[in-house]
Scaffold this motif. Sequence first.
Motif, mmCIF file in Angstrom:
data_model
loop_
_atom_site.group_PDB
_atom_site.id
_atom_site.type_symbol
_atom_site.label_atom_id
_atom_site.label_comp_id
_atom_site.label_asym_id
_atom_site.label_seq_id
_atom_site.Cartn_x
_atom_site.Cartn_y
_atom_site.Cartn_z
ATOM 1 N N GLU A 84 0.872 -1.181 0.000
ATOM 2 C CA GLU A 84 0.000 0.000 0.000
ATOM 3 C C GLU A 84 0.901 1.221 0.000
ATOM 4 O OE1 GLU A 84 -3.377 -0.067 2.795
ATOM 5 O OE2 GLU A 84 -2.913 2.028 3.170
ATOM 6 N N GLU A 86 0.974 5.796 -0.402
ATOM 7 C CA GLU A 86 0.254 7.070 -0.551
ATOM 8 C C GLU A 86 0.974 7.949 -1.562
ATOM 9 O OE1 GLU A 86 -0.483 9.169 3.066
ATOM 10 O OE2 GLU A 86 -1.985 7.718 3.736
ATOM 11 N N VAL A 108 -3.822 -0.803 -12.720
ATOM 12 C CA VAL A 108 -4.357 0.085 -11.691
ATOM 13 C C VAL A 108 -5.801 0.389 -12.083
ATOM 14 C CG1 VAL A 108 -4.031 2.209 -10.386
ATOM 15 C CG2 VAL A 108 -2.051 1.036 -11.346
ATOM 16 N N GLU A 134 -8.802 5.826 -3.565
ATOM 17 C CA GLU A 134 -8.017 4.601 -3.444
ATOM 18 C C GLU A 134 -8.054 3.847 -4.765
ATOM 19 O OE1 GLU A 134 -8.653 3.693 1.310
ATOM 20 O OE2 GLU A 134 -9.050 2.145 -0.175
ATOM 21 N N TYR A 135 -6.903 3.471 -5.233
ATOM 22 C CA TYR A 135 -6.808 2.741 -6.495
ATOM 23 C C TYR A 135 -6.255 1.339 -6.242
ATOM 24 C CZ TYR A 135 -7.512 7.279 -8.643
ATOM 25 O OH TYR A 135 -8.025 8.493 -9.017
ATOM 26 N N LEU A 136 -7.007 0.378 -6.666
ATOM 27 C CA LEU A 136 -6.610 -1.007 -6.476
ATOM 28 C C LEU A 136 -5.642 -1.419 -7.584
ATOM 29 C CD1 LEU A 136 -7.287 -3.535 -4.732
ATOM 30 C CD2 LEU A 136 -8.982 -4.097 -6.470
ATOM 31 N N ILE A 137 -4.548 -2.051 -7.203
ATOM 32 C CA ILE A 137 -3.624 -2.614 -8.185
ATOM 33 C C ILE A 137 -3.894 -4.112 -8.259
ATOM 34 C CG2 ILE A 137 -1.215 -2.992 -8.802
ATOM 35 C CD1 ILE A 137 -0.552 -0.546 -7.029
ATOM 36 N N THR A 151 -2.720 -8.282 -4.860
ATOM 37 C CA THR A 151 -3.165 -6.898 -5.031
ATOM 38 C C THR A 151 -2.244 -5.951 -4.267
ATOM 39 O OG1 THR A 151 -4.588 -6.924 -3.074
ATOM 40 C CG2 THR A 151 -5.605 -7.569 -5.142
ATOM 41 N N SER A 152 -2.392 -4.687 -4.566
ATOM 42 C CA SER A 152 -1.773 -3.614 -3.790
ATOM 43 C C SER A 152 -2.708 -2.416 -3.903
ATOM 44 C CB SER A 152 -0.381 -3.286 -4.327
ATOM 45 O OG SER A 152 0.200 -2.240 -3.576
ATOM 46 N N LYS A 153 -2.347 -1.318 -3.261
ATOM 47 C CA LYS A 153 -3.254 -0.176 -3.262
ATOM 48 C C LYS A 153 -2.476 1.136 -3.337
ATOM 49 C CE LYS A 153 -6.831 -0.564 -0.354
ATOM 50 N NZ LYS A 153 -7.309 -0.509 1.041
ATOM 51 N N LYS A 155 -3.085 5.060 -2.590
ATOM 52 C CA LYS A 155 -4.003 6.045 -2.009
ATOM 53 C C LYS A 155 -3.556 7.425 -2.475
ATOM 54 C CE LYS A 155 -5.541 3.861 2.254
ATOM 55 N NZ LYS A 155 -5.388 3.883 3.729
#
Length: 158
Positions: A84, A86, A108, A134-137, A151-153, A155
């Motif tokens: 995750e 930012e 993304v 928030e964008y999901l990878i 997954t990853s994220k 923000k």
Amino acid sequence: MHMHKFEKVWLIFGVAALLVFLTVLGVSAFYLGNQPPSCLATIDPEKVDTTAPFNEPGLKKVEGKDWDYELVFVAQAFAYTPGEVEVPLGAKVKVIATTKDVIHGFEVAGTNINMMVEPGYISEHVTVFDKPGEYLILCNEYCGTGHHMMTSKIKVVE
Ligand code: CUA
């Protein structure tokens, strides 16, 4: 040889279209410098952990480049590092990714970032995150039994 008028018209149209496409391709490649997105930068997949910038994954501010930040990801079955991160709103970011094992995807969701991450190669994409949230990878290349959990994220915060 006799040729029907319409046949001639289509032949001229076809050749003209081909020339237009080749011109567009040539200008794009040789004048604008566009190249395929990957296969340019290579890396030893065994030494990802000790090779810069992948020895320090995450967001880094950079100076004197066309982008403000570099966001480095390492993919590995079945996770991304960082898990995750930012990113400041409006920042111009170069996303840089590679993999330590097999082919993974790097999509993304909600953006046009969609890269294939291949062992031995570095995938890059420059983008501006101009909407907070928030964008999901997601990994969109099947990579094994844990593929669906990979997954990853990102923000995007003000
Ligand atoms: Cu990694 Cu699917």
